[in-house]
Design a protein around this motif. Sequence first.
Motif, PDB file in Angstrom:
ATOM      1  N   UNK A  36       9.678  17.398-114.235  1.00  0.00           N
ATOM      2  CA  UNK A  36       9.370  16.213-114.757  1.00  0.00           C
ATOM      3  C   UNK A  36       8.281  14.582-113.697  1.00  0.00           C
ATOM      4  N   UNK A  37       9.280  14.753-113.092  1.00  0.00           N
ATOM      5  CA  UNK A  37       8.475  13.944-111.481  1.00  0.00           C
ATOM      6  C   UNK A  37       6.788  14.847-111.415  1.00  0.00           C
ATOM      7  N   UNK A  38       7.824  15.838-111.483  1.00  0.00           N
ATOM      8  CA  UNK A  38       6.443  16.901-111.094  1.00  0.00           C
ATOM      9  C   UNK A  38       5.030  16.906-111.514  1.00  0.00           C
ATOM     10  N   UNK A  39       5.245  16.610-112.896  1.00  0.00           N
ATOM     11  CA  UNK A  39       5.233  16.920-113.949  1.00  0.00           C
ATOM     12  C   UNK A  39       3.879  15.736-113.863  1.00  0.00           C
ATOM     13  N   UNK A  55      19.819  20.395-114.864  1.00  0.00           N
ATOM     14  CA  UNK A  55      20.066  19.108-115.017  1.00  0.00           C
ATOM     15  C   UNK A  55      19.075  18.147-114.044  1.00  0.00           C
ATOM     16  N   UNK A  56      19.495  18.523-112.948  1.00  0.00           N
ATOM     17  CA  UNK A  56      18.533  18.132-111.804  1.00  0.00           C
ATOM     18  C   UNK A  56      17.052  18.820-111.397  1.00  0.00           C
ATOM     19  N   UNK A  57      16.779  20.339-111.719  1.00  0.00           N
ATOM     20  CA  UNK A  57      16.075  20.903-111.808  1.00  0.00           C
ATOM     21  C   UNK A  57      14.853  20.169-112.539  1.00  0.00           C
ATOM     22  N   UNK A  58      15.373  19.712-114.039  1.00  0.00           N
ATOM     23  CA  UNK A  58      14.511  19.164-115.150  1.00  0.00           C
ATOM     24  C   UNK A  58      14.235  18.292-114.454  1.00  0.00           C
ATOM     25  N   UNK A  59      15.289  17.147-113.881  1.00  0.00           N
ATOM     26  CA  UNK A  59      14.646  15.564-113.085  1.00  0.00           C
ATOM     27  C   UNK A  59      13.090  15.895-112.639  1.00  0.00           C
ATOM     28  N   UNK A  60      13.127  16.615-111.181  1.00  0.00           N
ATOM     29  CA  UNK A  60      12.745  17.980-110.447  1.00  0.00           C
ATOM     30  C   UNK A  60      11.238  17.601-111.605  1.00  0.00           C
ATOM     31  N   UNK A  93       0.318  13.420-103.742  1.00  0.00           N
ATOM     32  CA  UNK A  93       0.092  14.520-104.599  1.00  0.00           C
ATOM     33  C   UNK A  93       0.635  15.922-103.955  1.00  0.00           C
ATOM     34  N   UNK A  94       0.042  16.513-102.750  1.00  0.00           N
ATOM     35  CA  UNK A  94       0.147  17.493-102.058  1.00  0.00           C
ATOM     36  C   UNK A  94       1.944  16.760-101.823  1.00  0.00           C
ATOM     37  N   UNK A  95       2.391  16.587-100.814  1.00  0.00           N
ATOM     38  CA  UNK A  95       4.171  16.363-101.277  1.00  0.00           C
ATOM     39  C   UNK A  95       4.460  16.185-102.107  1.00  0.00           C
ATOM     40  N   UNK A  96       4.797  15.816-103.286  1.00  0.00           N
ATOM     41  CA  UNK A  96       5.183  15.903-104.598  1.00  0.00           C
ATOM     42  C   UNK A  96       5.505  17.096-104.951  1.00  0.00           C
ATOM     43  N   UNK A  97       4.092  17.842-104.795  1.00  0.00           N
ATOM     44  CA  UNK A  97       4.409  18.923-106.313  1.00  0.00           C
ATOM     45  C   UNK A  97       3.974  20.163-104.576  1.00  0.00           C
ATOM     46  N   UNK A  98       4.153  20.222-103.169  1.00  0.00           N
ATOM     47  CA  UNK A  98       4.415  20.863-103.047  1.00  0.00           C
ATOM     48  C   UNK A  98       6.373  21.321-102.867  1.00  0.00           C
ATOM     49  N   UNK A  99       6.893  20.168-102.076  1.00  0.00           N
ATOM     50  CA  UNK A  99       8.305  19.758-101.797  1.00  0.00           C
ATOM     51  C   UNK A  99       9.223  19.897-103.937  1.00  0.00           C
ATOM     52  N   UNK A 100       8.308  19.506-104.297  1.00  0.00           N
ATOM     53  CA  UNK A 100       8.647  19.514-105.867  1.00  0.00           C
ATOM     54  C   UNK A 100       9.181  20.409-106.558  1.00  0.00           C
ATOM     55  N   UNK A 101       8.128  21.169-106.633  1.00  0.00           N
ATOM     56  CA  UNK A 101       8.109  23.162-106.957  1.00  0.00           C
ATOM     57  C   UNK A 101       9.226  24.045-106.098  1.00  0.00           C
ATOM     58  N   UNK A 102       8.899  23.723-105.204  1.00  0.00           N
ATOM     59  CA  UNK A 102      10.329  24.290-103.754  1.00  0.00           C
ATOM     60  C   UNK A 102      11.185  23.890-104.789  1.00  0.00           C
TER      61      UNK A 102
END
Lengths: 218, 581
Positions: free
Chosen positions: B494-497, B487-492, B442-451
């Motif tokens: 959604x993944x973070x969400x 589009x890329x940001x949106x995909x990320x 959860x941490x790595x997806x959230x941290x890298x994802x939000x960045x």
Amino acid sequence: MNVSAPQHHPNFDEGWDDPAIAARRKKTALQVMLAVITALFFLFTIAFLIRAQYPDYESLAAPWQPLANPWLLWVNSGILLLASLSFHWAVVSARSENINATRDGLYLAGFFTVMFLISQLWLWQQLIALGYYVNSNPANSFFYLFTGLHGLHLLAGLFLWLKTLREARGGLPLSLLQSSVALCATYWHFLFVVWLLLFSLIVGDQATFRAIAAFCGF
Amino acid sequence: MAYAEDAERETLHHPKSFWTKYVWSQDHKVIAIQYSLTAIFAGLVALVLSALMRMQIGFPGALEFIDQNAYYQFMTMHGMIMVIYLLTALFLGGFGNYLIPLMCGARDMVFPFLNMLSYWFYLLSVIILMSSFFVPGGPTGAGWTLYPPQSISAGTPGTEWGIVLMMISLAVFIVAATMGGLNYVTTVLQARTHGMSLFRLPLTVWGIFIATVLALLAFPALFVSAIMLLFDKLLGTSFFMPAMVSMGQTLDYNGGSPILFQHLFWFFGHPEVYIVALPAFGLVSDLISTHARKPIFGYKMMVWAIVAIGVLSFVVWAHHMYVSGMNPYFGFFFATTTLVIAVPTALKVYNWVLTLFRGDIHLTVPMLFALAFILTFLNGGLTGLFLGNVAVDLPLSDTYFVVAHFHMVMGVAPILVVFGSIYHWYPKITGRMLNDTIGRLHFWITFIGTYTIYFPMHYLGFLGMPRRYYAYEDYDFIPQSAHDLNSFITVVALIVGVSQLLFLFNLFYSYFKGKPAGGNPWKATSLEWLTPQTPPAHGNWGEKLPVVHRWAYDYSVPGVAEDYVPQTVPESEAPIHDKGI
Ligand code: HEM
Ligand SMILES: [Cu+2]
């Protein structure tokens, strides 16, 4: 959740809730609350000072306006002052351990407060009858807003008053009663001062507000 | 005080039924959980709304039900929910409620009944807000800043009901926050246990305490603007509404001042940033110190920095209004104060880093989130220095640079602290550890994802991509590459969400299956880890209140075998690190 509650009444150990401490806590809470209400009316005042500089502002106390002679406002101020004084009497009586006088002071304070509220409503009705609606002029809008909010604060205060009265009638230990009455009194004195401020805003003239605003730099 | 309250105390300390124990509870710990769960629910709604917005930005038209109106409604509700109903409620009502009494060594908040009322008013405000999704015209689409005249004029979605419900909901929320705030402040000032001087309080309490003071003094500004706007909307007054022609018709308004609303709103709005940030500062200080096994660097400096930030936050508000037009001297004044507030803020960042320096850093999940917070907050703080300058702000205002800035600094950064803190205190709240593997994922997806979501937005902002737009096609200055990036940001996003489901699953799963935590799994020093039961029972401390002998940061004291000394250990048994405290 774990529920092995301590066996004895946990509130009364080591002074966690002895009456003196409880009184001090209530006093702190009241002081904080007064700070919040001060912020509220301070902001309303600022908003008023800004809006009142616009050319369409027409004070209710201008010579051709219904409050040109604001005797009713003076009468109401007098009533509220009497409420405040009654509270003061109650405080003094409680301090000198005179329960009966304390109770009478409380009754009087409540009576004058209700009188004040009714009288304010009556003033509203007068203005409405004359066609001075809340949206006819910013001065009117502020008038209804200020008196309404101030009244609501008094109304909320009446709940405290009711609680204190019940305590006075129910024979609460005097030390506790003293603090409750004192807290109520502080609140009422405070609202009296707020009322004086609002009064001055209601009857002040635009030139004064412009001067104040210019002095403060806006 | 008399009898009614004795009765209250009875229900408080001997809850008999399920209802008095978990629903109409006056126990600060139950109220904290109620606040938190409600806030998290609201936050999930806001998260879904952000996903929908991102769909429209990244893949325009892909979801047909998102028209202009829906976009603005989602945007407004998303912003308002995230700032007020999630973060403010969670930090003050959630963490404040749970941790203040425990960390101060109190049995409960000083006014438990008021505390309960505070929660129910908060819940009511959430219900009112959410109900605006179901009324004719839907929720307001005025933007979370609710600027008049557009917020109550035809053409903006939700001017029938939405805006009214929004303002009523805010007013109710403010009442709730004030009732809660009275409790938090009075408890910190008047209910600390023996030996717990103000300068022995953990920084968490300091952060939440000062944030509460800010809330008590700043929310009235929002209250004033909401009430006056409501008057304009419902009673036809002209506090804020200027003379206006709308859709060919002259409106009845006359002479009001829209700028006045902006001043009032931001007089609340800027302190609001710190209402969210200060608790995060406090919590993260404790996470860092505990998991780096080192005393917090410059404790008193940290306290004074919190106080200084709190005071300064009231004199910077108009940096949100550079583009509204103002006297150039005012612009100069507000730019200066804005840069001045960066000083105590930077000082805090240095102190966190110095606390880490040569520490015995345990890379636990809470620590990972704390480190991520420092990085994210630093990034958002630096872009704040750009936007604080009038000349730089003018071209960047209302672009994605601003979206990137405020999401970094007050969106993602505090959320990271929320996560870190939940991983840290969950064991105390439930008696079980959260699952570590899921936590790290959860941490790595959230941290890298939000960045990944927000870092590129700075660049989009430089390109001039405006914020609060529904459709970005057919603008010459927005190149195809920017659309691809979107589009890329949106995909990320959604993944973070979706990955937040990991966290929810963890909360739920570990409650039943998590490793038993014991009383003090992190070997921490502050009082909440020293309760006789875990989770703490009603009244928190059993027979006797704890007695405090030292500050909360005696980690790795030289000459002591264990690398931590709890606050209750007297000096005769272990030396005190910082005698000045
Ligand atoms: C991954 C999580 C998030 C995503 C994907 C996201 C996405 C968005 C998007 C797409 C917008 C609209 C931008 C525009 O059209 O101008 C927005 C606005 C906003 N967001 Fe977020 N957001 C997230 C989390 C948060 C959080 C945690 C906060 C808490 C402070 C927050 C606060 C706001 C605010 C205040 C606005 C401005 C609304 C307005 O312009 O009226 N967001 N967000
Ligand atoms: Cu700001």
